[in-house]
Structure formats: C-alpha cells, structure tokens
Design a protein around this motif. Structure first.
Motif, PDB file in Angstrom:
ATOM      1  N   LYS A 106       0.819  -1.227   0.000  1.00 35.49           N
ATOM      2  CA  LYS A 106       0.000   0.000   0.000  1.00 35.49           C
ATOM      3  C   LYS A 106       0.845   1.267   0.000  1.00 35.49           C
ATOM      4  O   LYS A 106       0.452   2.268  -0.567  1.00 35.49           O
ATOM      5  N   GLY A 182      -1.033  -3.654   3.490  1.00 39.46           N
ATOM      6  CA  GLY A 182      -2.394  -3.447   3.004  1.00 39.46           C
ATOM      7  C   GLY A 182      -3.158  -4.717   2.686  1.00 39.46           C
ATOM      8  O   GLY A 182      -4.227  -4.675   2.069  1.00 39.46           O
TER       9      GLY A 182
ATOM     10  N   PRO B  16      -2.680   1.589  -5.254  1.00 33.91           N
ATOM     11  CA  PRO B  16      -1.860   2.558  -4.508  1.00 33.91           C
ATOM     12  C   PRO B  16      -1.016   3.436  -5.416  1.00 33.91           C
ATOM     13  O   PRO B  16      -0.773   4.597  -5.094  1.00 33.91           O
TER      14      PRO B  16
END
Lengths: 231, 79
Positions: A106, A182, B16
C-alpha cells in the motif's frame, strides 16, 4: 523424507532454505532446476523467495510457465506437500494452486523488517508446532505482498480456517496499524482446501537460528517434518 | 499485424500507484482530477494475416499470461 527446492532464474532465498533444511534440521534436500520436469522421490517441495524472471509483468507470472511448474501442479494435485515463501507464494497464486493475488504494498515501498504474526490455525501440518505459542516474530522482505482476493474467496478462506498467519500486534491482534502492506484482513499466509499447499509472505527460513535474531520460523519446518514422519 | 493490449485494474481493486499519482497531480493544483488508475499497455507484433483467428489467440495470451483476471481486465485492439 526428502525436500526439493525449486530454483528459478532470479530465486535468491533458495540457499537459505537449503541451509536451514539441511544444517538446522538435518533433513535430505536437493535443488531442483526450473527446467526439470519430474519431482519423483520428493516428499515436500519448497518454492523459495526471490525475483523469478525479474518479476517482469507481474510477480510470479512468468515463473509459473517454467517446465517444472507443470510437475509441481501434478505433485500438489496428487497430495504432495508444497510450500511457497514470498516469491514462491506469488508463483503459487499465479499458477492457481492458491487463491488470490499479491499486489504492490500500500505504501509502494519494499519493506524489510521483522513483524509480529498471529498463527490463526495450529491444527495444520504446517503449524501444529505453534500450539500454545500463537504469536511469532518473523521477517518480511517484499514490495508486492498485499494479499487480495474477492469477498467470496476471503469468506471461504476465513470460514474454513485457511488463513494460517496474520500480521498482528505482539499480543496477536490484527489491527490496521500493524498491517505493513495493506493485505485484506491482514493475511500473511494461507493454505489450499486440501491442506497440502501453503503460501506465506514472511520468511521462516530467516528465523531458524538465534544468531539471526529469531527462532520463531522453526515451528513451521518442525511441523512439516513431524507430519512427514507421521506419514 | 499489430495487437495493442490494454490491461487495467478491475473496479474496486485498490490502486496505490494511482492514488500516489493523483496526490501528486492535486499538489500540482490539477484539482479537477478525482481518480487515477494505472494500467499496462503492450504492443504485440504478430506474424499473422487473419484478424479473426488472431483475436482468439491474443485473448488466450491475455487469459494465460498478460493479465491476471483475478484483479485485471484487458482490452485488445488490432491495427
């Protein structure tokens, strides 16, 4: 009992796995070059960490078409025991032996640190030795370790207790704060429905000798060896 | 013949890299940007004449290797 360690071009944890299995646990072990098309005589196959084929396109995407992977799939389908560590886990998801996919972390960074994990199911051949010691410290080292699968797959994994390791606090609580990459539900390691194929992002082979800071990875290899001895 | 393959993340899959790029665009005052999704673009040179049969083969390539259909969609164009 004999272990085989698959070596892809770009594998770089193959020697660590070999060292631990041979010198820490005293078990017979051989390297298996990715061009091999047979796994006869092996009881457990290890797909080690690294950057197989440079991880081009997606991690594990090209390695899964190595000649040896056809043999690994047959071996697993016949009930053979297969473990994938880090890049090995990514290859196992790409080839379809494990569900889901490992995506970019992430924070987009390569993370190399020791993390706490909860061991969520100690009734498996991979984790039985962790009974009574349900949190462990094991290093991670990856850029693409964010586990993702659709909601239905996650539910199936959770309902059947196939999440074996989760990023957690030292007390064993899986919070958002300690999720390094994540991953959905803090998932760090899972097994297949048959209970013979396991993949995890953390590196237990780097946590088997006290000189290296942790011996918490030993439980995984001890569990495996015990299950193979018991047949 | 040339095939162009676009691989994109499925809806709902976190991106992301896209989020980071959007953050950068916002900080550069491109405030109208509300989302960025990053995908892959591949060009395949093909020794083939029939678009129809190649369409099947390139689809096969996408299904097997070029995209991971757990998280990605793909689109093929020929020229």
């Amino acid at each position: 009992m004999k272990f085989g360690i698959i070596v892809f071009p770009g594998s770089n944890c193959d020697h660590d796995c070999y060292h631990v299995i041979k010198h820490v646990f005293g078990q017979p072990v051989e390297y298996v070059w990715h061009k091999s098309d047979t796994l006869d005589g092996f009881d457990c196959i290890v797909l080690p960490g690294g950057f197989s084929y440079g991880d081009y396109l997606r991690t594990g995407a090209i390695a899964r078409f190595s000649p040896v992977m056809e043999a690994v799939v047959k071996f697993a389908e016949a009930g053979g025991i297969v473990i994938g560590i880090c890049n090995g886990f990514q290859v196992l998801t790409e080839v379809g032996l494990l569900p889901g996919v490992l995506m970019r972390n992430k924070e987009l960074k390569f993370i190399c640190e020791t993390v706490s994990l909860s061991v969520d199911n100690t009734s498996t051949r991979f984790t039985s030795e962790y009974k009574g010691e349900e949190t462990v410290s094991i290093p991670i080292a990856h850029a693409d370790g964010s586990y993702y699968a659709d909601a239905e797959t996650i539910k199936e994994l959770e309902d059947s207790s196939r999440v074996l390791f989760r990023y957690a606090t030292p007390e064993g609580v899986a919070t958002k704060e300690v999720n390094p990459n994540g991953s959905v539900n803090n998932i760090a390691g899972i097994m297949n429905a048959g209970g013979n194929v396991m993949g995890m992002m953390p590196h237990p082979e780097r946590a088997c000798e006290s000189e290296l800071g942790s011996t918490d990875g030993r439980g995984l290899f001890e569990s495996l060896i015990n299950s193979l001895v018991a047949g | 013949m040339k095939a162009k393959v676009y691989v994109t993340l499925k809806e709902g899959v976190l991106d992301p890299q896209g989020s980071a790029v959007m953050g950068a665009l916002k900080s550069m005052r491109f405030s109208e940007v509300s989302d960025v999704r990053i995908g892959k673009f591949m060009e395949l040179e093909l020794d083939a004449d029939s678009k129809e049969s190649e369409e099947r083969r390139v689809t096969d390539m996408c299904e097997k290797l070029l995209a991971n259909t757990v998280i990605e969609n793909y689109r093929i164009e020929f020229e």
